[in-house]
Design a protein around this motif. Structure first.
Motif, PDB file in Angstrom:
ATOM      1  N   LYS A 261      51.587  27.491  41.310  1.00 14.75           N
ATOM      2  CA  LYS A 261      50.473  26.927  42.089  1.00 14.75           C
ATOM      3  C   LYS A 261      49.665  28.012  42.787  1.00 14.75           C
ATOM      4  CE  LYS A 261      53.367  26.034  46.166  1.00 14.75           C
ATOM      5  NZ  LYS A 261      54.032  24.994  46.997  1.00 14.75           N
ATOM      6  N   HIS A 262      50.289  29.202  42.964  1.00 15.37           N
ATOM      7  CA  HIS A 262      49.589  30.292  43.641  1.00 15.37           C
ATOM      8  C   HIS A 262      48.906  31.253  42.662  1.00 15.37           C
ATOM      9  CE1 HIS A 262      51.398  29.090  47.409  1.00 15.37           C
ATOM     10  NE2 HIS A 262      52.612  29.253  46.928  1.00 15.37           N
ATOM     11  N   LEU A 263      49.194  31.147  41.397  1.00 14.19           N
ATOM     12  CA  LEU A 263      48.737  32.161  40.441  1.00 14.19           C
ATOM     13  C   LEU A 263      47.228  32.145  40.236  1.00 14.19           C
ATOM     14  CD1 LEU A 263      51.594  31.936  37.775  1.00 14.19           C
ATOM     15  CD2 LEU A 263      51.374  33.509  39.703  1.00 14.19           C
ATOM     16  N   SER A 264      46.609  30.998  40.429  1.00 12.10           N
ATOM     17  CA  SER A 264      45.159  30.904  40.241  1.00 12.10           C
ATOM     18  C   SER A 264      44.394  30.877  41.563  1.00 12.10           C
ATOM     19  CB  SER A 264      44.817  29.647  39.423  1.00 12.10           C
ATOM     20  OG  SER A 264      45.283  28.480  40.085  1.00 12.10           O
ATOM     21  N   ASP A 265      45.090  31.135  42.660  1.00  9.46           N
ATOM     22  CA  ASP A 265      44.456  31.122  43.977  1.00  9.46           C
ATOM     23  C   ASP A 265      43.685  32.422  44.181  1.00  9.46           C
ATOM     24  OD1 ASP A 265      43.705  30.988  46.606  1.00  9.46           O
ATOM     25  OD2 ASP A 265      45.707  30.614  47.410  1.00  9.46           O
ATOM     26  N   THR A 266      42.386  32.357  44.060  1.00  7.84           N
ATOM     27  CA  THR A 266      41.560  33.566  44.168  1.00  7.84           C
ATOM     28  C   THR A 266      41.447  34.068  45.596  1.00  7.84           C
ATOM     29  OG1 THR A 266      39.560  32.190  44.307  1.00  7.84           O
ATOM     30  CG2 THR A 266      40.212  32.963  42.124  1.00  7.84           C
ATOM     31  N   ASN A 267      41.848  33.248  46.570  1.00  5.80           N
ATOM     32  CA  ASN A 267      41.788  33.668  47.972  1.00  5.80           C
ATOM     33  C   ASN A 267      43.066  34.362  48.427  1.00  5.80           C
ATOM     34  OD1 ASN A 267      39.179  32.559  48.457  1.00  5.80           O
ATOM     35  ND2 ASN A 267      40.102  30.513  48.585  1.00  5.80           N
ATOM     36  N   LEU A 268      44.078  34.387  47.580  1.00  6.52           N
ATOM     37  CA  LEU A 268      45.354  34.985  47.955  1.00  6.52           C
ATOM     38  C   LEU A 268      45.226  36.510  48.004  1.00  6.52           C
ATOM     39  CD1 LEU A 268      48.201  33.796  48.520  1.00  6.52           C
ATOM     40  CD2 LEU A 268      48.812  34.445  46.200  1.00  6.52           C
ATOM     41  N   GLN A 269      45.615  37.089  49.122  1.00  3.00           N
ATOM     42  CA  GLN A 269      45.569  38.546  49.267  1.00  3.00           C
ATOM     43  C   GLN A 269      46.725  39.184  48.484  1.00  3.00           C
ATOM     44  OE1 GLN A 269      43.121  40.304  50.988  1.00  3.00           O
ATOM     45  NE2 GLN A 269      42.151  38.282  51.053  1.00  3.00           N
ATOM     46  N   ARG A 270      46.451  40.350  47.931  1.00  4.11           N
ATOM     47  CA  ARG A 270      47.468  41.003  47.115  1.00  4.11           C
ATOM     48  C   ARG A 270      47.126  42.483  47.016  1.00  4.11           C
ATOM     49  NH1 ARG A 270      47.232  37.775  42.485  1.00  4.11           N
ATOM     50  NH2 ARG A 270      45.241  38.793  42.112  1.00  4.11           N
ATOM     51  N   LEU A 271      48.140  43.341  47.093  1.00  5.94           N
ATOM     52  CA  LEU A 271      47.924  44.742  46.781  1.00  5.94           C
ATOM     53  C   LEU A 271      47.890  44.881  45.265  1.00  5.94           C
ATOM     54  CD1 LEU A 271      50.205  46.626  49.350  1.00  5.94           C
ATOM     55  CD2 LEU A 271      47.760  46.130  49.491  1.00  5.94           C
ATOM     56  N   GLU A 272      46.885  45.563  44.752  1.00  8.91           N
ATOM     57  CA  GLU A 272      46.630  45.555  43.315  1.00  8.91           C
ATOM     58  C   GLU A 272      46.695  46.950  42.712  1.00  8.91           C
ATOM     59  OE1 GLU A 272      43.759  41.593  43.535  1.00  8.91           O
ATOM     60  OE2 GLU A 272      42.847  43.599  43.529  1.00  8.91           O
ATOM     61  N   GLY A 273      47.114  46.994  41.485  1.00  3.06           N
ATOM     62  CA  GLY A 273      47.196  48.246  40.741  1.00  3.06           C
ATOM     63  C   GLY A 273      46.919  48.013  39.276  1.00  3.06           C
ATOM     64  N   TRP A 274      46.809  49.079  38.526  1.00  3.27           N
ATOM     65  CA  TRP A 274      46.331  49.036  37.141  1.00  3.27           C
ATOM     66  C   TRP A 274      47.191  48.147  36.246  1.00  3.27           C
ATOM     67  CZ3 TRP A 274      48.129  51.969  32.587  1.00  3.27           C
ATOM     68  CH2 TRP A 274      47.232  51.896  31.520  1.00  3.27           C
ATOM     69  N   TRP A 275      48.501  48.190  36.440  1.00  2.00           N
ATOM     70  CA  TRP A 275      49.392  47.450  35.539  1.00  2.00           C
ATOM     71  C   TRP A 275      49.358  45.943  35.790  1.00  2.00           C
ATOM     72  CZ3 TRP A 275      50.614  49.998  31.438  1.00  2.00           C
ATOM     73  CH2 TRP A 275      51.595  49.525  30.556  1.00  2.00           C
ATOM     74  N   GLY A 276      48.752  45.530  36.915  1.00  2.00           N
ATOM     75  CA  GLY A 276      48.588  44.107  37.166  1.00  2.00           C
ATOM     76  C   GLY A 276      47.287  43.556  36.632  1.00  2.00           C
ATOM     77  N   ASN A 277      46.427  44.442  36.146  1.00  2.00           N
ATOM     78  CA  ASN A 277      45.165  44.003  35.563  1.00  2.00           C
ATOM     79  C   ASN A 277      45.429  43.255  34.260  1.00  2.00           C
ATOM     80  OD1 ASN A 277      42.104  44.574  36.047  1.00  2.00           O
ATOM     81  ND2 ASN A 277      42.390  44.754  33.835  1.00  2.00           N
ATOM     82  N   ASP A 278      44.624  42.249  33.982  1.00  2.00           N
ATOM     83  CA  ASP A 278      44.774  41.475  32.756  1.00  2.00           C
ATOM     84  C   ASP A 278      44.812  42.416  31.561  1.00  2.00           C
ATOM     85  OD1 ASP A 278      44.600  39.723  30.600  1.00  2.00           O
ATOM     86  OD2 ASP A 278      43.244  38.365  31.639  1.00  2.00           O
ATOM     87  N   GLU A 279      45.871  42.291  30.745  1.00  2.00           N
ATOM     88  CA  GLU A 279      46.054  43.223  29.630  1.00  2.00           C
ATOM     89  C   GLU A 279      44.943  43.117  28.597  1.00  2.00           C
ATOM     90  OE1 GLU A 279      49.125  40.794  26.742  1.00  2.00           O
ATOM     91  OE2 GLU A 279      49.970  41.921  28.419  1.00  2.00           O
ATOM     92  N   LYS A 280      44.184  42.017  28.618  1.00  2.00           N
ATOM     93  CA  LYS A 280      43.087  41.872  27.660  1.00  2.00           C
ATOM     94  C   LYS A 280      41.986  42.901  27.897  1.00  2.00           C
ATOM     95  CE  LYS A 280      43.816  36.901  27.016  1.00  2.00           C
ATOM     96  NZ  LYS A 280      43.244  35.542  27.226  1.00  2.00           N
ATOM     97  N   ASN A 281      41.836  43.332  29.150  1.00  2.00           N
ATOM     98  CA  ASN A 281      40.807  44.360  29.413  1.00  2.00           C
ATOM     99  C   ASN A 281      41.354  45.543  30.199  1.00  2.00           C
ATOM    100  OD1 ASN A 281      41.043  43.345  32.004  1.00  2.00           O
ATOM    101  ND2 ASN A 281      38.981  42.473  32.097  1.00  2.00           N
ATOM    102  N   ARG A 282      42.690  45.665  30.253  1.00  2.00           N
ATOM    103  CA  ARG A 282      43.308  46.740  31.028  1.00  2.00           C
ATOM    104  C   ARG A 282      42.828  48.113  30.577  1.00  2.00           C
ATOM    105  NH1 ARG A 282      49.469  46.256  30.753  1.00  2.00           N
ATOM    106  NH2 ARG A 282      49.066  44.527  32.199  1.00  2.00           N
ATOM    107  N   PHE A 283      42.708  48.283  29.276  1.00  2.00           N
ATOM    108  CA  PHE A 283      42.369  49.612  28.760  1.00  2.00           C
ATOM    109  C   PHE A 283      40.862  49.857  28.674  1.00  2.00           C
ATOM    110  CE2 PHE A 283      46.749  49.056  27.498  1.00  2.00           C
ATOM    111  CZ  PHE A 283      47.289  50.305  27.745  1.00  2.00           C
TER     112      PHE A 283
END
Length: 423
Positions: A261-283
Motif C-alpha cells: 500500500k506504500h509502494l505507490s505513495d509518491t508523498n512518502l519520503q525516502r533516501l534514494e540511490g542509483w540502485w533503487g532507480n527503476d531498472e528500465k531506465n537505470r542505465f
C-alpha cells in the motif's frame, strides 16, 4: 506428547524426524574430536555446505566476464536477487514485490524510519519494548534527536510488571491507547532477543493503526524462526538480519519489507540511490530519480554479490525443506527442550526459565537464569562441547534450530547442564 528423559527416546524422535537429513547440509563445529552441540543459531547460523560453491560461482563469473557478469553467465548479477524474494516471501509472509534484500539490519531500520517516522509537533512519540536490542535503542534515540525531540520524552518503553520478565499484550495495548494522540510510530521486535518472547504482531499493528500511528518491526530474532504473515497483518514495514536463523554468514546482507500500500505513495519520503532507480531506465543515467515500482526503490547501492551468494545458498535449502515444515519441527524441539529442562530442574532448584511456556509465545530460543554462579556454569559449557550464549547480567540462551539440531542434542545438553549445576 508424553516425553521420556532417555537417550533412546531422543534417538527415537530423531529416527521419526522427516527433516533429519538436512543437518547434513551444514558444517557442524567440533570441540575436540566430536561434533559440538550448537545452540547458537539465534546468534549466528551454521554454514551451508553449498555456500562456498555459490561464492565461487560469483568469483568465476567475475574472472571470466569482469563487469559483464551483471549480464552474462548462467546467473547474471543484475537479476540475481530476484530469485531470493519469492523464497523470503514464504518465510516472512509477504508478497515478493514487498521484499528487498539490501544493506544490514540497523542501516535498513534507519532507512525505513526515514520513511515511516514522520513526527509532527503533536504526534512524535515512538512506543517500543523495554530492553529492546541496544542497536534498536540507538537508532530510535538518534532518529528522535534528528527531528529535534528529546528521547526521554519521545520514546515510550513498555516494561514488564515488577518482578516479571515478560511484557503483557494488555500493557502494550494500554500504552498505545494512553498515547494515542501523540504516538507516531509503534516499533517492536518480533521476538525479544533477551527473553525469547514472541510479540503479537497482528494485534500490535491493529492497535497502532487505530491510534493513527505506523507499525514497524525488527524481525532479527523472528525471521526464519517463527511463522509470520506481514502482508496479511497489514504491517507497514519490517527489517531483519539474515545471519541468525537464515544462516547466511557473519555480517550477511539483510532484508526489508514494505507493505504494498506504500509502494505507490509518491508523498512518502525516502533516501534514494542509483540502485533503487527503476531498472528500465537505470542505465540512462538520468539526474531525476524514478523509483522502482516495488520495495527495491529503497535500495541505494550496487548489490554485494558475495553476500548475496551465501544468502542464496541458505535460502535454496529453505525452499527445498518448506518453511512450514521447519516451524512444525521447531515446536517439537521446543516442547522437548522445556521437558528436559523441567526434568533436571526439580522444584526450580537450579534455574528459572524466563521464556514463555505458551508455545504460541516462543520460538526456538530458551532463556534461563541460573540461581547461583551463572557465569561459571556458562563458562563450562563450551569445554563440554556445547555452544550456548551469555547475556548480561545472568542469562544463558540456547536455541535448538530445526534445520540442523536434533532431539539427541537436547537430551545431551540436559545431561551436561545437570552435571554442571550439581557440582
Amino acid at each position: 506428547m508424553q516425553h521420556e528423559f532417555s537417550l533412546d527416546y531422543a534417538k527415537h524422535l530423531d529416527d521419526k524426524d522427516a527433516l533429519k537429513q538436512y543437518r547434513n547440509k551444514f558444517y557442524i563445529p567440533y570441540v575436540g574430536d566430536k561434533e559440538a552441540i550448537y545452540f547458537l543459531g539465534n546468534s549466528l547460523g551454521l554454514q551451508p555446505k553449498t555456500a562456498q560453491d555459490e561464492v565461487l560461482n560469483v568469483m568465476e563469473n567475475w574472472a571470466n566476464f569482469g563487469v559483464e557478469g551483471f549480464f552474462m553467465g548462467e546467473d547474471p548479477w543484475l537479476n540475481y536477487h530476484k530469485t531470493l524474494s519469492p523464497i523470503l516471501s514464504d518465510i516472512v509472509g509477504a508478497l515478493p514485490h514487498e521484499i528487498v534484500t539490501m544493506n544490514h539490519l540497523t542501516v535498513n531500520l534507519h532507512l525505513l524510519m526515514i520513511s515511516f517516522y514522520r513526527p509532527t509537533a503533536t504526534r512524535y512519540k515512538i512506543i517500543c519494548e523495554a530492553k529492546a536490542f541496544p542497536s534498536d535503542q540507538y537508532a530510535f534515540q538518534s532518529q528522535v534527536k534528528l527531528h529535534g525531540f528529546n528521547p526521554a520524552d519521545a520514546i515510550i518503553e513498555v516494561h514488564p510488571k515488577p518482578g516479571t520478565h515478560l511484557i503483557t499484550k494488555d500493557d502494550i495495548l494500554a500504552t498505545i491507547e494512553a498515547h494515542k494522540d501523540s504516538v507516531a510510530l509503534v516499533l517492536f521486535s518480533g521476538v525479544n532477543y533477551f527473553t525469547g518472547q514472541v510479540f503479537d504482531i497482528e494485534t500490535i499493528t491493529k492497535a497502532a493503526h487505530q491510534a493513527g500511528a505506523k507499525a514497524g518491526f525488527d524481525l532479527a530474532h523472528a525471521a526464519g524462526n517463527i511463522a509470520l504473515q506481514l502482508h496479511q497483518w497489514n504491517v507497514d514495514f519490517a527489517c531483519w538480519c539474515n545471519y541468525k536463523y537464515l544462516n547466511s554468514g557473519p555480517g550477511s546482507i539483510a532484508g526489508a519489507y514494505i507493505h504494498e500500500k506504500h509502494l505507490s505513495d509518491t508523498n512518502l519520503q525516502r533516501l534514494e540511490g542509483w540502485w533503487g532507480n527503476d531498472e528500465k531506465n537505470r542505465f540512462k543515467m538520468e539526474p531525476t530519480f524514478t523509483p522502482s515500482p516495488n520495495a527495491e526503490a529503497w535500495q541505494m547501492s550496487t548489490a554485494p554479490m558475495l553476500l548475496l551468494a551465501t544468502h542464496k545458498a541458505s535460502l535454496n535449502i529453505y525452499k527445498e525443506v518448506g518453511f512450514n515444515n521447519l516451524v512444525a519441527k521447531s515446536q517439537q524441539l521446543s516442547s522437548f527442550m522445556f521437558y528436559v529442562l523441567d526434568t533436571i530442574n526439580t522444584d526450580g532448584k537450579y534455574f528459572k526459565i524466563i521464556t514463555p511456556t505458551n508455545p504460541n509465545e516462543r520460538g526456538c530460543q530458551v532463556s534461563i537464569i541460573v540461581n547461583a554462579d551463572a557465569k561459571a556454569v556458562f563458562d563450562k559449557l563450551l569445554p563440554n562441547g556445547i555452544f550456548a550464549d551469555w547475556r548480561e547480567p545472568n542469562v544463558i540462551r540456547v536455541a535448538a534450530v530445526p534445520m540442523y539440531n536434533s532431539f539427541e542434542d537436547i537430551y545431551l545438553f540436559g545431561i551436561t547442564l545437570h552435571k554442571l549445576l550439581a557440582q
